[in-house]
Design an enzyme around this catalytic site. Sequence first.
Site, mmCIF file in Angstrom:
data_model
loop_
_atom_site.group_PDB
_atom_site.id
_atom_site.type_symbol
_atom_site.label_atom_id
_atom_site.label_comp_id
_atom_site.label_asym_id
_atom_site.label_seq_id
_atom_site.Cartn_x
_atom_site.Cartn_y
_atom_site.Cartn_z
ATOM 1 N N LYS A 224 0.817 -1.223 0.000
ATOM 2 C CA LYS A 224 0.000 0.000 0.000
ATOM 3 C C LYS A 224 0.844 1.263 0.000
ATOM 4 C CE LYS A 224 -4.389 -1.869 1.315
ATOM 5 N NZ LYS A 224 -5.486 -2.003 2.263
ATOM 6 N N ARG A 260 -3.656 -9.963 4.851
ATOM 7 C CA ARG A 260 -4.040 -10.060 3.434
ATOM 8 C C ARG A 260 -2.868 -9.564 2.584
ATOM 9 N NH1 ARG A 260 -6.209 -6.727 -0.379
ATOM 10 N NH2 ARG A 260 -7.824 -7.603 -1.729
HETATM 11 N N1 HH2 Z 1 -7.480 -3.719 0.685
HETATM 12 C C1 HH2 Z 1 -7.781 -3.771 -0.628
HETATM 13 C C2 HH2 Z 1 -8.882 -4.519 -1.068
HETATM 14 N N2 HH2 Z 1 -9.634 -5.218 -0.208
HETATM 15 N N3 HH2 Z 1 -10.095 -5.908 2.005
HETATM 16 C C3 HH2 Z 1 -9.815 -5.871 3.303
HETATM 17 N N4 HH2 Z 1 -10.575 -6.570 4.180
HETATM 18 N N5 HH2 Z 1 -8.763 -5.141 3.805
HETATM 19 C C4 HH2 Z 1 -7.954 -4.415 2.981
HETATM 20 O O1 HH2 Z 1 -7.024 -3.745 3.487
HETATM 21 C C5 HH2 Z 1 -8.224 -4.427 1.568
HETATM 22 C C6 HH2 Z 1 -9.338 -5.195 1.104
HETATM 23 C C7 HH2 Z 1 -6.944 -3.034 -1.623
HETATM 24 O O2 HH2 Z 1 -5.933 -3.833 -2.166
HETATM 25 P P1 HH2 Z 1 -6.019 -4.637 -3.569
HETATM 26 O O3 HH2 Z 1 -7.102 -5.671 -3.541
HETATM 27 O O4 HH2 Z 1 -4.684 -5.180 -3.871
HETATM 28 O O5 HH2 Z 1 -6.317 -3.516 -4.639
HETATM 29 P P2 HH2 Z 1 -7.626 -3.089 -5.438
HETATM 30 O O6 HH2 Z 1 -8.642 -2.632 -4.457
HETATM 31 O O7 HH2 Z 1 -7.119 -1.987 -6.338
HETATM 32 O O8 HH2 Z 1 -8.120 -4.280 -6.217
#
Ligand code: HH2
Length: 280
Positions: A224, A260
């Site tokens: 992040k 995660r």
């Molecule tokens: N962060 C992201 C997405 N989902 N869910 C939870 N529970 N906690 C988090 O910190 C979280 C999440 C963002 O990361 P990523 O899935 O890699 O990116 P994107 O939202 O651009 O798909």
Amino acid sequence: MIAQSQSNPMRPTGTRPLVMGVLNVTPDSFSDGGRFADVDAAIAQARGMIQAGADLIDIGGESTRPGATPVAEKVELDRVLPVIAAIREISDIPLSIDTLKPAVARAAVAAGAMMWNDVSGLTASPDSLATAAALGCDVVIMHMKGPPATMQDDPRYTDPVREVLAELEGRANAAIATGVARGKIWLDPGIGFGKRLEHNLALIAALDQLAALGFPVLLGVSRKRTVMAIDPTAVDPRDRLGGSLAMALFGAAKGVAAIRVHDVRETVQALKVWAALGEA
Ligand code: HH2
């Protein structure tokens, strides 16, 4: 080392947190967008994460990165359902569905997912709470301030830890009042979701207070911008592994139940070494 509870594969035994691998079946996720957008690439990535020691896999068909635009329900379903079905054919690893939409959660659970990861904390739809209660699966209630499109515009808190914990506890109580079993609820502080660096750091430092509310805590810090805010050379999300591991180990010491991550192999290794040192 046994990482998972014998009776419930979605709860740690206590030596170290579980590792949840991220599988974004999207063209636009902030760190891996477009890489696993077709089913074959997604399955290969899932297989690799399972071999690398993932305890759970979180599948998402809609990016929630700052500034992201929402996708239609059918598009999201067409992205995630074939991937869930294909993983179910090769493994019984617990699957989580990362969605804001009750209909997507319902279809994903019918296809074999065991957890609903809702970054809106069951607030995105008037049906979210009742759907979570009806599904009976594990549910992650994450804190987010405002929608992804605008959440990073000017987030403000007087006391971020007190406010975020109070809101999460309130959402958990609302879920329980609607019929979600207390034992199925996870809490997540939502690092980067409507928060500046100082808010994120305060919340990570207070993870023990969040864990003390009595629900398993999920921490999502992988790759992040928080890392780039501390190390401005880490512009490319793939250059944020060191900072991601530092936050994962810090979270482990504060009692989080699962982390995660995009980099499963490296995180599992770091947590195993951390746990072995703790037992020495
Ligand atoms: N962060 C992201 C997405 N989902 N869910 C939870 N529970 N906690 C988090 O910190 C979280 C999440 C963002 O990361 P990523 O899935 O890699 O990116 P994107 O939202 O651009 O798909």
